[in-house]
Write an enzyme that holds these catalytic residues in place. Sequence first.
Site, PDB file in Angstrom:
ATOM      1  N   LYS A  99       0.837  -1.197   0.000  1.00 38.06           N
ATOM      2  CA  LYS A  99       0.000   0.000   0.000  1.00 38.06           C
ATOM      3  C   LYS A  99       0.883   1.262   0.000  1.00 38.06           C
ATOM      4  O   LYS A  99       2.095   1.182   0.222  1.00 38.06           O
ATOM      5  CB  LYS A  99      -0.933  -0.052   1.224  1.00 38.06           C
ATOM      6  CG  LYS A  99      -1.898  -1.251   1.199  1.00 38.06           C
ATOM      7  CD  LYS A  99      -2.811  -1.269   2.428  1.00 38.06           C
ATOM      8  CE  LYS A  99      -3.727  -2.487   2.416  1.00 38.06           C
ATOM      9  NZ  LYS A  99      -4.658  -2.500   3.571  1.00 38.06           N
ATOM     10  N   TYR A 150     -11.920  -2.971  -3.426  1.00 39.98           N
ATOM     11  CA  TYR A 150     -12.482  -3.024  -2.079  1.00 39.98           C
ATOM     12  C   TYR A 150     -14.011  -2.986  -2.084  1.00 39.98           C
ATOM     13  O   TYR A 150     -14.620  -2.589  -1.086  1.00 39.98           O
ATOM     14  CB  TYR A 150     -11.906  -1.897  -1.221  1.00 39.98           C
ATOM     15  CG  TYR A 150     -10.516  -2.194  -0.667  1.00 39.98           C
ATOM     16  CD1 TYR A 150     -10.286  -3.318   0.143  1.00 39.98           C
ATOM     17  CD2 TYR A 150      -9.434  -1.359  -0.929  1.00 39.98           C
ATOM     18  CE1 TYR A 150      -9.030  -3.591   0.652  1.00 39.98           C
ATOM     19  CE2 TYR A 150      -8.160  -1.627  -0.415  1.00 39.98           C
ATOM     20  CZ  TYR A 150      -7.976  -2.756   0.375  1.00 39.98           C
ATOM     21  OH  TYR A 150      -6.726  -3.029   0.900  1.00 39.98           O
ATOM     22  N   PHE A 159     -15.467   2.945   7.012  1.00 39.86           N
ATOM     23  CA  PHE A 159     -14.084   3.280   6.664  1.00 39.86           C
ATOM     24  C   PHE A 159     -13.826   3.295   5.161  1.00 39.86           C
ATOM     25  O   PHE A 159     -12.714   3.591   4.730  1.00 39.86           O
ATOM     26  CB  PHE A 159     -13.110   2.315   7.359  1.00 39.86           C
ATOM     27  CG  PHE A 159     -13.273   0.852   7.011  1.00 39.86           C
ATOM     28  CD1 PHE A 159     -12.793   0.329   5.818  1.00 39.86           C
ATOM     29  CD2 PHE A 159     -13.901  -0.015   7.899  1.00 39.86           C
ATOM     30  CE1 PHE A 159     -12.940  -1.020   5.506  1.00 39.86           C
ATOM     31  CE2 PHE A 159     -14.054  -1.375   7.607  1.00 39.86           C
ATOM     32  CZ  PHE A 159     -13.568  -1.876   6.396  1.00 39.86           C
ATOM     33  N   ARG A 198      -1.072 -14.509   4.089  1.00 37.06           N
ATOM     34  CA  ARG A 198      -1.882 -13.800   5.100  1.00 37.06           C
ATOM     35  C   ARG A 198      -1.220 -13.898   6.479  1.00 37.06           C
ATOM     36  O   ARG A 198      -1.273 -12.962   7.274  1.00 37.06           O
ATOM     37  CB  ARG A 198      -3.300 -14.370   5.148  1.00 37.06           C
ATOM     38  CG  ARG A 198      -4.106 -14.163   3.866  1.00 37.06           C
ATOM     39  CD  ARG A 198      -4.836 -12.850   3.822  1.00 37.06           C
ATOM     40  NE  ARG A 198      -5.862 -12.715   4.838  1.00 37.06           N
ATOM     41  CZ  ARG A 198      -6.686 -11.665   4.904  1.00 37.06           C
ATOM     42  NH1 ARG A 198      -6.600 -10.677   3.999  1.00 37.06           N
ATOM     43  NH2 ARG A 198      -7.584 -11.583   5.849  1.00 37.06           N
ATOM     44  N   THR A 255      -5.198  -7.770  10.610  1.00 39.53           N
ATOM     45  CA  THR A 255      -5.575  -6.495   9.979  1.00 39.53           C
ATOM     46  C   THR A 255      -5.129  -5.290  10.816  1.00 39.53           C
ATOM     47  O   THR A 255      -4.599  -4.325  10.288  1.00 39.53           O
ATOM     48  CB  THR A 255      -7.112  -6.452   9.791  1.00 39.53           C
ATOM     49  OG1 THR A 255      -7.502  -7.609   9.055  1.00 39.53           O
ATOM     50  CG2 THR A 255      -7.546  -5.203   9.044  1.00 39.53           C
ATOM     51  N   ARG A 291       2.845  -6.587   9.355  1.00 42.07           N
ATOM     52  CA  ARG A 291       2.085  -5.561  10.074  1.00 42.07           C
ATOM     53  C   ARG A 291       2.512  -5.469  11.534  1.00 42.07           C
ATOM     54  O   ARG A 291       2.565  -4.385  12.116  1.00 42.07           O
ATOM     55  CB  ARG A 291       0.587  -5.856   9.960  1.00 42.07           C
ATOM     56  CG  ARG A 291       0.031  -5.606   8.555  1.00 42.07           C
ATOM     57  CD  ARG A 291      -1.369  -6.173   8.396  1.00 42.07           C
ATOM     58  NE  ARG A 291      -1.977  -5.830   7.118  1.00 42.07           N
ATOM     59  CZ  ARG A 291      -3.108  -6.372   6.679  1.00 42.07           C
ATOM     60  NH1 ARG A 291      -3.755  -7.280   7.412  1.00 42.07           N
ATOM     61  NH2 ARG A 291      -3.606  -6.021   5.508  1.00 42.07           N
ATOM     62  N   ASN A 329      -1.810  -0.160   7.257  1.00 38.07           N
ATOM     63  CA  ASN A 329      -1.300  -1.508   7.563  1.00 38.07           C
ATOM     64  C   ASN A 329      -0.482  -2.137   6.441  1.00 38.07           C
ATOM     65  O   ASN A 329      -0.330  -3.353   6.363  1.00 38.07           O
ATOM     66  CB  ASN A 329      -2.428  -2.419   8.061  1.00 38.07           C
ATOM     67  CG  ASN A 329      -3.498  -2.640   7.017  1.00 38.07           C
ATOM     68  OD1 ASN A 329      -3.370  -2.192   5.875  1.00 38.07           O
ATOM     69  ND2 ASN A 329      -4.548  -3.336   7.392  1.00 38.07           N
ATOM     70  N   HIS A 360      -1.718  -5.472   1.360  1.00 39.52           N
ATOM     71  CA  HIS A 360      -2.946  -6.254   1.159  1.00 39.52           C
ATOM     72  C   HIS A 360      -2.582  -7.651   0.687  1.00 39.52           C
ATOM     73  O   HIS A 360      -1.642  -7.820  -0.092  1.00 39.52           O
ATOM     74  CB  HIS A 360      -3.831  -5.598   0.091  1.00 39.52           C
ATOM     75  CG  HIS A 360      -4.836  -6.545  -0.494  1.00 39.52           C
ATOM     76  ND1 HIS A 360      -6.029  -6.820   0.133  1.00 39.52           N
ATOM     77  CD2 HIS A 360      -4.806  -7.324  -1.591  1.00 39.52           C
ATOM     78  CE1 HIS A 360      -6.687  -7.732  -0.585  1.00 39.52           C
ATOM     79  NE2 HIS A 360      -5.969  -8.039  -1.646  1.00 39.52           N
ATOM     80  N   GLU A 409      -8.842 -10.945  -7.999  1.00 33.43           N
ATOM     81  CA  GLU A 409      -7.939  -9.796  -7.836  1.00 33.43           C
ATOM     82  C   GLU A 409      -6.789  -9.854  -8.834  1.00 33.43           C
ATOM     83  O   GLU A 409      -6.379  -8.823  -9.378  1.00 33.43           O
ATOM     84  CB  GLU A 409      -7.432  -9.742  -6.394  1.00 33.43           C
ATOM     85  CG  GLU A 409      -8.551  -9.343  -5.419  1.00 33.43           C
ATOM     86  CD  GLU A 409      -8.180  -9.496  -3.952  1.00 33.43           C
ATOM     87  OE1 GLU A 409      -7.034  -9.878  -3.641  1.00 33.43           O
ATOM     88  OE2 GLU A 409      -9.047  -9.224  -3.104  1.00 33.43           O
TER      89      GLU A 409
HETATM   90  P1  RTP Z   1      -6.652  -6.134   3.115  1.00 34.72           P
HETATM   91  O1  RTP Z   1      -7.948  -6.488   2.432  1.00 34.72           O
HETATM   92  O2  RTP Z   1      -6.222  -4.708   2.848  1.00 34.72           O
HETATM   93  O3  RTP Z   1      -5.583  -7.144   2.836  1.00 34.72           O
HETATM   94  O4  RTP Z   1      -6.857  -6.198   4.700  1.00 34.72           O
HETATM   95  P2  RTP Z   1      -7.586  -7.318   5.544  1.00 34.72           P
HETATM   96  O5  RTP Z   1      -8.109  -8.400   4.637  1.00 34.72           O
HETATM   97  O6  RTP Z   1      -6.677  -7.709   6.640  1.00 34.72           O
HETATM   98  O7  RTP Z   1      -8.795  -6.491   6.167  1.00 34.72           O
HETATM   99  P3  RTP Z   1     -10.222  -6.159   5.535  1.00 34.72           P
HETATM  100  O8  RTP Z   1     -11.250  -6.511   6.544  1.00 34.72           O
HETATM  101  O9  RTP Z   1     -10.363  -6.737   4.155  1.00 34.72           O
HETATM  102  O10 RTP Z   1     -10.176  -4.585   5.447  1.00 34.72           O
HETATM  103  C1  RTP Z   1      -9.613  -3.927   4.330  1.00 34.72           C
HETATM  104  C2  RTP Z   1      -8.807  -2.747   4.789  1.00 34.72           C
HETATM  105  O11 RTP Z   1      -9.672  -1.735   5.265  1.00 34.72           O
HETATM  106  C3  RTP Z   1      -9.036  -1.031   6.296  1.00 34.72           C
HETATM  107  N1  RTP Z   1      -9.860  -1.088   7.504  1.00 34.72           N
HETATM  108  N2  RTP Z   1     -10.065  -0.071   8.264  1.00 34.72           N
HETATM  109  N3  RTP Z   1     -10.970   1.636  10.309  1.00 34.72           N
HETATM  110  C4  RTP Z   1     -11.294   0.344  10.343  1.00 34.72           C
HETATM  111  O12 RTP Z   1     -11.942  -0.130  11.228  1.00 34.72           O
HETATM  112  C5  RTP Z   1     -10.844  -0.489   9.263  1.00 34.72           C
HETATM  113  N4  RTP Z   1     -11.113  -1.769   9.102  1.00 34.72           N
HETATM  114  C6  RTP Z   1     -10.488  -2.155   7.984  1.00 34.72           C
HETATM  115  C7  RTP Z   1      -7.703  -1.669   6.576  1.00 34.72           C
HETATM  116  O13 RTP Z   1      -6.687  -0.929   5.929  1.00 34.72           O
HETATM  117  C8  RTP Z   1      -7.861  -3.035   5.958  1.00 34.72           C
HETATM  118  O14 RTP Z   1      -6.625  -3.548   5.554  1.00 34.72           O
HETATM  119 MG    MG Z   2      -9.264  -7.996   2.954  1.00 38.41          MG
END
Ligand code: RTP
Ligand code: MG
Length: 149
Positions: free
Chosen positions: A9, A49, A57, A85, A91, A102, A112, A115, A126
């Site tokens: 990112k 996304y 968010f 992962r 996350t 992370r 973070n 991705h 993707e």
């Molecule tokens: P990613 O998709 O970026 O690999 O991250 P992830 O699977 O670990 O988490 P995901 O639930 O898919 O969330 C995507 C991205 O959104 C941001 N986020 N912000 N402010 C918040 O509560 C919040 N929750 C998620 C994070 O940057 C997360 O990586």
């Molecule tokens: Mg995700």
Amino acid sequence: MERTFLMIKPDGVQRNLVGEIIQRLETKGFTLVGLKLMSVSRELAEQHYAVHKDKGFFAGLIEFITSGPVVAMVWEGEGIIASARKIIGATNPLSAEPGTIRGDFGVTVGRNLIHGSDGSDTAKEEIKLWFKDEELVSWQPTINPWIYE
Ligand code: RTP
Ligand code: MG
């Protein structure tokens, strides 16, 4: 062989962590098959996304992902989707284990660093969204017999 989509990112690029992050995946034994530094359009970010479009968010996430260059990558290896992962970590970087990307380099959920696709269907979607077929290189590292039985 399994493939996954990983994206460093804008914070990872700005903090000069591109080499460090790539090195962790390389030394694990995984194979890089696609790599590009790119700016992300709002349209691409929103598609990527889309699953989060109703979350509070979402707007901030799109703003952040389009705020500077990212490094889009496709990596290959046995069990790589789940393994990447784990290497990335939870996350929220404050909950991520030390030793994960992370956990070692991040503090807050909105910064973070990287991705990673969360399953085989999303990995396929993707990879297709971010890369053209001709941008991916299928190759067999000569080191592989020392990594795989
Ligand atoms: P990613 O998709 O970026 O690999 O991250 P992830 O699977 O670990 O988490 P995901 O639930 O898919 O969330 C995507 C991205 O959104 C941001 N986020 N912000 N402010 C918040 O509560 C919040 N929750 C998620 C994070 O940057 C997360 O990586
Ligand atoms: Mg995700």
